[in-house]
Design an enzyme around this catalytic site. Structure first.
Site, PDB file in Angstrom:
ATOM      1  N   ASP A 108      28.264   6.976 103.810  1.00 53.50           N
ATOM      2  CA  ASP A 108      27.791   7.344 102.413  1.00 53.50           C
ATOM      3  C   ASP A 108      27.401   8.962 102.395  1.00 53.50           C
ATOM      4  O   ASP A 108      26.272   9.058 103.110  1.00 53.50           O
ATOM      5  CB  ASP A 108      26.727   6.322 101.887  1.00 53.50           C
ATOM      6  N   ASP A 210      28.667   9.196  96.941  1.00 50.67           N
ATOM      7  CA  ASP A 210      27.739   8.607  95.922  1.00 50.67           C
ATOM      8  C   ASP A 210      27.829   9.454  94.483  1.00 50.67           C
ATOM      9  O   ASP A 210      27.395  10.769  94.753  1.00 50.67           O
ATOM     10  CB  ASP A 210      26.430   8.420  96.662  1.00 50.67           C
ATOM     11  N   GLU A 264      32.902   7.895  94.131  1.00 54.40           N
ATOM     12  CA  GLU A 264      32.499   6.955  93.117  1.00 54.40           C
ATOM     13  C   GLU A 264      32.535   7.688  91.984  1.00 54.40           C
ATOM     14  O   GLU A 264      31.929   8.458  91.597  1.00 54.40           O
ATOM     15  CB  GLU A 264      30.909   6.557  93.686  1.00 54.40           C
ATOM     16  N   HIS A 338      27.684  -3.437  96.566  1.00 52.15           N
ATOM     17  CA  HIS A 338      26.057  -3.659  96.458  1.00 52.15           C
ATOM     18  C   HIS A 338      25.447  -3.414  95.227  1.00 52.15           C
ATOM     19  O   HIS A 338      24.345  -3.559  95.094  1.00 52.15           O
ATOM     20  CB  HIS A 338      25.343  -2.599  97.595  1.00 52.15           C
ATOM     21  N   ASP A 339      26.359  -2.856  94.130  1.00 56.48           N
ATOM     22  CA  ASP A 339      25.747  -2.660  92.938  1.00 56.48           C
ATOM     23  C   ASP A 339      26.507  -3.735  91.829  1.00 56.48           C
ATOM     24  O   ASP A 339      25.902  -3.616  90.722  1.00 56.48           O
ATOM     25  CB  ASP A 339      26.225  -1.278  92.458  1.00 56.48           C
TER      26      ASP A 339
HETATM   27  C1  NOJ Z   1      25.489   4.506  93.406  1.00 50.35           C
HETATM   28  C2  NOJ Z   1      25.057   3.626  94.506  1.00 50.35           C
HETATM   29  O1  NOJ Z   1      26.040   2.909  94.582  1.00 50.35           O
HETATM   30  C3  NOJ Z   1      23.512   2.801  93.866  1.00 50.35           C
HETATM   31  O2  NOJ Z   1      23.543   1.642  94.729  1.00 50.35           O
HETATM   32  C4  NOJ Z   1      22.633   3.877  93.796  1.00 50.35           C
HETATM   33  O3  NOJ Z   1      21.531   3.434  93.328  1.00 50.35           O
HETATM   34  C5  NOJ Z   1      23.175   5.102  92.815  1.00 50.35           C
HETATM   35  N1  NOJ Z   1      24.442   5.667  92.886  1.00 50.35           N
HETATM   36  C6  NOJ Z   1      22.110   6.239  93.226  1.00 50.35           C
HETATM   37  O4  NOJ Z   1      22.237   6.792  94.324  1.00 50.35           O
END
Ligand code: NOJ
Length: 563
Positions: A108, A210, A264, A338-339
């Site tokens: 990441d 990210d 992302e 994970h989000d």
């Molecule tokens: C996206 C990430 O996937 C997430 O988990 C994170 O909290 C935010 N970006 C901030 O870095």
């Protein structure tokens, strides 16, 4: 004669298009030293399991030094390993172990922001004249109140934090401990590129970037007058120099390695996606979008578990993205990470009668689309949302800070807790369920986040032995995708598009034509198949036999090959 090749000629074949990416949340995968936190040695100890899945690439969520305000997305040293996760030697051992098994590693890259505990920020905030001052965005008090910027994790959603030391505010799109880096500053960019080379020279195979769409800011900070979070996110994703930075990064770093890069795509709309991934622009390989996972609030009530889930709209989104890349560029596909909440809870049905069937059906979808699948660890077992009852059980900053805000404003806390049972990020962050022993075989001590109590029936050890388990179905699907190139490169055609319960499509490549039928509902659903499919042979079925000719059983998934 290769009938599909004419429409595919410009689509080069590459390893990262053929790869299946398996995403590991290191904190929750395997604890090796009994502190309740997953670590690198833990992942190394599970490499044979990962290999047994047949996946090609592992993407690790951040493993770098961090005070863990946002579980590693707040980095205090980009060139070191988080103490909770181990040492650089552990990292080298993990990388070597993956490569020895033919598995690639993607890390990441979190460079929209750092931790406020990073040395750059310590220096930057120490005085207005410090050489690192311009590594971050500062708004001096004498300029008056800074223009409103929205923060995603801040209790007040205020992206400016006042710092007395220099009588100025700094910008933080995420938490107050995640100050945004200033990409306008060439020194900062040079540091980032050097850090990227450091990891690539160690031998890693790519980066998941990210919120990379947010890195460029208009540093005049105009007043925006926005009202919704969505407006801010789209604005953040379209900064004035974003593509200049990505092209520079490509030239300075990425183009010199044979790697996978994926953005992302927070806030990125479909019409902007090719700006990231059109190979002629020399930026990134892939981008993952939020259009699918954001799908909510449909007015169409059907029998799909989430009444807000409108299957025709879902099909339209995924078909639209396929179509976008039909000439150039390459897509990604995911339903969990994970989000997000757990895939089976959000898009399938995790009640006992349907958990296995719908998990298998969703995996069939992910592994049969023309896009690189990003598959989240635990979904191959059908792991479900944990649905905590108490705010004390949550560890996710997003969930906790939204709760605090509601507390301060007198909002409806119990309604919020109900919503979090479906949507909180912690649902997908519970420890991996390895076996039926204490703590699911994740650790000998209480884990940092509670294990889902269903682990005694949902775990890898028991599924490994059962040929019809969710796990073994996933392994079969992986083999199928590798065997049939039509599933990777084949032309995608949506069939029966208005069917409210069934997602049907064909994939065609060379002489091969495959048909995928997926019932997204818990009831039997009629299908109308073109008679030309009558003589096809069944490649896989989550009921382990043929469907009836005119209806699919609940959550049924089948793949046919035309004879
Ligand atoms: C996206 C990430 O996937 C997430 O988990 C994170 O909290 C935010 N970006 C901030 O870095």
């Amino acid at each position: 004669m290769d009938i599909a090749s004419s429409s595919q000629k410009d689509k080069s074949q590459t390893w990262w298009k053929e790869a299946i990416v398996y995403q590991i949340y290191p904190r929750s995968f395997q604890d090796s030293n009994n502190d309740g936190i997953g670590d690198l040695k833990g992942i190394t100890s599970r490499l044979d399991y990962i290999k047994s899945l047949g996946v090609d690439v592992v993407w690790l969520n951040p493993i770098f030094s961090s005070p863990n305000d946002d579980n590693g997305y707040d980095i205090s040293d980009y060139r070191n390993i988080m103490a909770d996760f181990g040492t650089m030697d552990d990292f080298d051992e993990l990388l070597a172990g993956m490569h020895a098994r033919g598995i690639r590693m993607v890390l990441d890259l979190v460079v929209n922001h750092s931790s406020d505990e990073h040395e750059w920020f310590r220096q930057s905030r120490s005085s207005r004249t410090n050489p690192y001052r311009n590594y971050y965005h500062w708004w001096p008090s004498e300029n008056g109140l800074p223009p409103k910027r929205y923060s995603i994790f801040d209790v007040n959603n205020d992206a400016w934090k006042y710092d007395e030391l220099t009588d100025s505010c700094y910008l933080h799109y995420f938490s107050v401990k995640q100050p945004d880096l200033n990409w306008e500053n060439p020194e900062l960019r040079k540091e980032v590129y050097g850090m990227m080379r450091f990891w690539l020279d160690k031998g890693i195979d790519g980066f998941r970037m990210d919120v990379i769409s947010f890195i460029s800011k208009d540093i005049d900070f105009p007043d925006l007058g926005f009202e919704s979070e969505q407006q801010y996110l789209q604005y953040y994703a379209n900064g004035p120099h974003l593509h200049f930075y990505l092209q520079e990064m490509n030239k300075e770093v990425l183009s010199q390695y044979n790697i996978l890069t994926v953005a992302e795509g927070a806030g990125v709309k479909r019409e902007d996606a090719l700006n990231f991934v059109d190979p002629g622009r020399h930026e990134l390989n892939m981008l993952y979008h939020f259009e699918g996972t954001d799908l909510r609030n449909s007015t169409v009530e059907n029998e799909i578990p989430d009444p807000r889930f409108d299957l025709p709209a879902f099909k339209k989104i995924y078909s639209g993205w396929d179509n976008l890349y039909s000439e150039k560029g390459w897509g990604t596909i995911y339903l969990g990470n994970h989000d997000q909440p757990r895939m089976v809870s959000r898009w399938g049905n995790d009640s006992p009668g349907f958990r296995e069937l719908s998990s298998k059906m969703l995996s069939t979808f992910l592994l049969t689309m023309r896009a690189t699948p990003y598959y989240y660890a635990g979904d191959e077992l059908g792991m479900a949302n944990v649905r905590f009852n108490n705010i004390e059980d949550y560890k996710d900053i997003a969930t906790i800070n939204k709760y605090r805000k509601l507390e301060m404003t007198g909002g409806d806390l119990s309604a919020f807790l109900e919503e979090m049972k479906e949507m909180s990020r912690d649902n997908s962050r519970t420890p991996m369920q390895w076996d039926a022993s204490d703590n699911a075989g994740f650790s000998n001590v209480n884990p940092w986040l509670k294990v889902n109590p269903d682990y005694q029936s949902v775990n890898a050890a028991s599924q490994d032995k059962d040929p019809k388990s969710v796990l073994n179905y996933f392994r079969q699907l992986v083999l199928l995708r590798k065997k049939h190139k039509a599933l990777i490169y084949g032309k995608y055609e949506l069939l029966d598009k208005d069917n409210p319960k069934v997602y049907a499509y064909s994939r065609e490549w060379g002489n091969e034509k495959l048909l995928v039928l997926l019932n997204f509902s818990r009831s039997e659903s009629p299908i109308q198949l073109n008679p030309k499919w009558k003589n096809s042979s069944l490649l896989i079925s989550n009921y382990y036999n043929d469907p009836s000719p005119d209806a699919l059983r609940p959550f049924e998934a089948v793949i046919y090959q035309m004879k």
